[in-house]
Design a protein around this motif. Structure first.
Motif, mmCIF file in Angstrom:
data_model
loop_
_atom_site.group_PDB
_atom_site.id
_atom_site.type_symbol
_atom_site.label_atom_id
_atom_site.label_comp_id
_atom_site.label_asym_id
_atom_site.label_seq_id
_atom_site.Cartn_x
_atom_site.Cartn_y
_atom_site.Cartn_z
ATOM 1 N N CYS D 61 0.856 -1.192 0.000
ATOM 2 C CA CYS D 61 0.000 0.000 0.000
ATOM 3 C C CYS D 61 0.889 1.239 0.000
ATOM 4 N N ASP D 62 0.997 1.911 -1.164
ATOM 5 C CA ASP D 62 1.925 3.038 -1.301
ATOM 6 C C ASP D 62 1.653 4.179 -0.322
ATOM 7 N N ASP D 63 0.398 4.542 -0.156
ATOM 8 C CA ASP D 63 0.076 5.647 0.754
ATOM 9 C C ASP D 63 0.478 5.309 2.190
ATOM 10 N N CYS D 64 0.235 4.055 2.585
ATOM 11 C CA CYS D 64 0.629 3.632 3.932
ATOM 12 C C CYS D 64 2.154 3.694 4.062
ATOM 13 N N ILE D 65 2.867 3.236 3.048
ATOM 14 C CA ILE D 65 4.333 3.265 3.080
ATOM 15 C C ILE D 65 4.807 4.710 3.246
ATOM 16 N N THR D 66 4.249 5.614 2.459
ATOM 17 C CA THR D 66 4.638 7.027 2.546
ATOM 18 C C THR D 66 4.448 7.551 3.965
ATOM 19 N N TYR D 67 3.277 7.286 4.532
ATOM 20 C CA TYR D 67 2.992 7.795 5.870
ATOM 21 C C TYR D 67 3.958 7.213 6.905
ATOM 22 N N HIS D 68 4.253 5.926 6.810
ATOM 23 C CA HIS D 68 5.116 5.315 7.828
ATOM 24 C C HIS D 68 6.586 5.672 7.629
ATOM 25 N N LEU D 69 6.973 5.966 6.392
ATOM 26 C CA LEU D 69 8.329 6.496 6.164
ATOM 27 C C LEU D 69 8.471 7.839 6.885
ATOM 28 N N ILE D 70 7.463 8.682 6.752
ATOM 29 C CA ILE D 70 7.478 9.996 7.426
ATOM 30 C C ILE D 70 7.556 9.808 8.939
ATOM 31 N N ARG D 71 6.688 8.952 9.464
ATOM 32 C CA ARG D 71 6.649 8.728 10.902
ATOM 33 C C ARG D 71 7.965 8.110 11.406
ATOM 34 N N CYS D 72 8.520 7.172 10.663
ATOM 35 C CA CYS D 72 9.788 6.554 11.057
ATOM 36 C C CYS D 72 10.907 7.595 11.068
ATOM 37 N N ALA D 73 10.911 8.459 10.042
ATOM 38 C CA ALA D 73 11.929 9.511 9.991
ATOM 39 C C ALA D 73 11.794 10.428 11.204
ATOM 40 N N GLU D 74 10.564 10.722 11.588
ATOM 41 C CA GLU D 74 10.333 11.529 12.790
ATOM 42 C C GLU D 74 10.851 10.833 14.042
ATOM 43 N N GLU D 75 10.815 9.515 14.037
ATOM 44 C CA GLU D 75 11.324 8.734 15.168
ATOM 45 C C GLU D 75 12.847 8.543 15.085
ATOM 46 N N GLY D 76 13.455 9.167 14.081
ATOM 47 C CA GLY D 76 14.902 9.126 13.995
ATOM 48 C C GLY D 76 15.490 7.900 13.317
ATOM 49 N N VAL D 77 14.696 7.183 12.555
ATOM 50 C CA VAL D 77 15.221 6.018 11.842
ATOM 51 C C VAL D 77 16.256 6.492 10.815
ATOM 52 N N THR D 78 17.424 5.866 10.811
ATOM 53 C CA THR D 78 18.511 6.269 9.901
ATOM 54 C C THR D 78 18.368 5.569 8.549
ATOM 55 N N ASP D 79 19.115 6.098 7.567
ATOM 56 C CA ASP D 79 19.071 5.470 6.239
ATOM 57 C C ASP D 79 19.518 4.013 6.288
ATOM 58 N N GLU D 80 20.542 3.750 7.099
ATOM 59 C CA GLU D 80 21.037 2.373 7.200
ATOM 60 C C GLU D 80 19.941 1.452 7.745
ATOM 61 N N GLU D 81 19.217 1.956 8.726
ATOM 62 C CA GLU D 81 18.104 1.179 9.280
ATOM 63 C C GLU D 81 16.977 1.005 8.270
ATOM 64 N N PHE D 82 16.705 2.068 7.509
ATOM 65 C CA PHE D 82 15.666 1.957 6.466
ATOM 66 C C PHE D 82 16.025 0.867 5.461
ATOM 67 N N PHE D 83 17.289 0.856 5.036
ATOM 68 C CA PHE D 83 17.662 -0.125 4.019
ATOM 69 C C PHE D 83 17.647 -1.552 4.562
ATOM 70 N N GLU D 84 17.969 -1.734 5.846
ATOM 71 C CA GLU D 84 17.837 -3.084 6.421
ATOM 72 C C GLU D 84 16.357 -3.480 6.511
ATOM 73 N N THR D 85 15.512 -2.494 6.747
ATOM 74 C CA THR D 85 14.057 -2.754 6.744
ATOM 75 C C THR D 85 13.598 -3.146 5.341
ATOM 76 N N PHE D 86 14.164 -2.467 4.329
ATOM 77 C CA PHE D 86 13.816 -2.809 2.941
ATOM 78 C C PHE D 86 14.247 -4.255 2.634
ATOM 79 N N ASN D 87 15.383 -4.687 3.182
ATOM 80 C CA ASN D 87 15.823 -6.082 3.009
ATOM 81 C C ASN D 87 14.775 -7.060 3.525
ATOM 82 N N VAL D 88 14.280 -6.775 4.732
ATOM 83 C CA VAL D 88 13.259 -7.651 5.322
ATOM 84 C C VAL D 88 12.018 -7.695 4.427
#
Lengths: 143, 143, 143, 143, 143, 143
Positions: D61-88
């Protein structure tokens, strides 16, 4: 009450209790909301149960289908109506739903047999429920 | 007729025609079957359209949702009934359906605006259809 | 090269590059594996591309469908074969796939137009690829 | 604030308001519950946002992904963490998730650009929120 | 014929009969269409069976996978071809398909054992079918 | 070790071995990648296991849920954390996930019983693993 339906009811009740007794407040709230949504409103609970059956079947969840077949039978849904519902499921969801429909037909048969024998089951709130509601005269016609 | 709905109808009609003119016999048969299933039978076409709306939404297909919102509105589904349907969708399908419900609400708004202006659209068989059917008196009450 | 296909290719290439340049080793490995799986083996890459098209369509991913339509056309899949593939998709996946098939038909049309004009696109490894392969004589017949 | 994110926020807020103002009590309760679930508890809201991102992406769900990317960034998720999440996401959900990851990478880029410019957005409760939280020192480390 | 496959065939046949005898005209038409689509055409029925196997597996329906493994084996699909098909399934559908592939491997083993013993099963139309077709020489090579 | 978990482990190990011994190089690579992704990195393997549990549950794969419940328990996930994870699953995925949560609760119960008895299981690489890791002191706190 014997057979698959009895096993289904027993496991479902036991595990729902466990989920609710061990679960947190949010889990309880979801379960409450899940009940509220299907009561009579602008749409009858009968129509909503049919909607749930369709949703469960296109999402392909056998346990959900079993539960909603039981609930629909309690709301007096006839075999002819069930088969038209299966048409909708089959057309929208495709042949991937066929194994679920095969199991649904078997479940429906067991539901009808129990109903014919006048068996009852415990409702959510402990009160006894008839396996079928047609004879109660409370059924609302769809058409 | 303007806006998103007009674009939707235009693309849908043009591409369905292409699919049917270029497609083989089996494709045509599927499309025929797809129409037959939703006519009045043991269940009303109104109930079946509501079922389709639920199925489309839990399977999360925006174009299908748009089409079934239009069809349901033609069958005289009221706003109160639509929102109870959205409850069923939301509970069964979860928050992942919310973005689709947001778009559904916008679509519904455009449908109601057109209906208020008395606009019509071409039906499958070329006859004109009212945007809403409430005023036609042909609507069957659910309750 | 203009139109939707060009936009699709440009975004796809640019973002794949970004994913691979910023992504970690595991992401690169997945992308490598994703390429290896579709080379000729016991099954031809043509058959595998058709499989991917079916998988993409029943899982209802428009971008994937677009890409595999392009790849299948490069492998010389004919319109008749495409429509039989659409039959399989429609029967297994149900009417919920129809909006995707409408868009597929539009995409296929653009692919054929480009092919007729002899346009080429850059392959993964930078070499030029013909829009269609029929004329290259390298096509392996399915039957 | 400009670009796709601004459009996303505007439509999301406007339609959520409509859903809540026109919707029934059950719809409001679902939205409330949806907020309660992600507050700090035994698991941090940061971990739960990451879970939501994964769930949204495997359910595609693209809209959900967009919203949670924003929220995760607000929670301080780093790019390295994002990419490990993308791996999962990629391993569990397969290559069918790749088009969504391509769009996620583009969205993430826009989020980071806004963060670098110190832009803020309105939170659910009207308070201003930073585009990124790293500099606030409130970030809880995952490791 | 014994074991899981026999149980599978028995239940499948019995319930399909029930669906068709009790079901309405639309249900019968869907089942007819479902058969027509997989006959030889521009694409061989062998290729179409492989497509169905892939579709069933990415949509994660064990009964469908079992049936299409049987049908593919009847069409002479080799183990090497099956494992390349599993690669496609795994890459497109992700690790969520692994439990289904584990069960598929067990099913395939039972299919091969029966084939080695020269056992047959009843086809749809009552005629006897060989468990494997390799020895019949009617197999069409894919490559 | 007895009961459903033992049966689950036995079948899983036996069939994974078969897949890997009979499968091709690409299958092995996928399995390797599947292991690499969940090791400690920017995100802890504990967080990644929780992500996998959520992904498995919203995609509704019972075997995957069972495996990730075991793995999460090994990573020291507490009951309170499990139930907050179930909240996320339920909200995102909807009531269609409830039957899976019922089975998850039963599985979790068996996992805890084994842990209390100090039972161990073989890890992927043959080394013995404790049913629970809390007592090992190696657990990393989430909060």
């Amino acid at each position: 009450m014997a057979g698959k339906l009895a096993t289904f009811h027993e496991f479902r009740s036991r595990m729902n209790e466990k989920l609710l007794s061990e679960g947190n407040l949010q889990l309880k709230r979801f379960f409450n909301l899940d009940s509220q949504v299907y009561t009579n409103g602008a749409l009858s609970s009968r129509t909503k149960e049919l909607m749930r059956l369709v949703a469960s079947a296109v999402l392909r969840c056998d346990d959900c289908i079993t539960y909603h077949l039981i609930r629909c039978a309690e709301e007096g849904v006839t075999d002819e109506e069930f088969f038209e519902t299966f048409n909708v499921i089959l057309i929208v969801g495709g042949s991937i739903t066929i194994p679920h429909l095969r199991r649904a037909v078997e479940t429906l048969e067991e539901i009808r047999e129990k109903g014919a024998k006048g068996e009852t089951r415990k409702g959510r709130n402990g009160e006894e429920r008839k396996g079928r509601m047609e004879e109660t005269g409370k059924r609302r016609k769809e058409k």
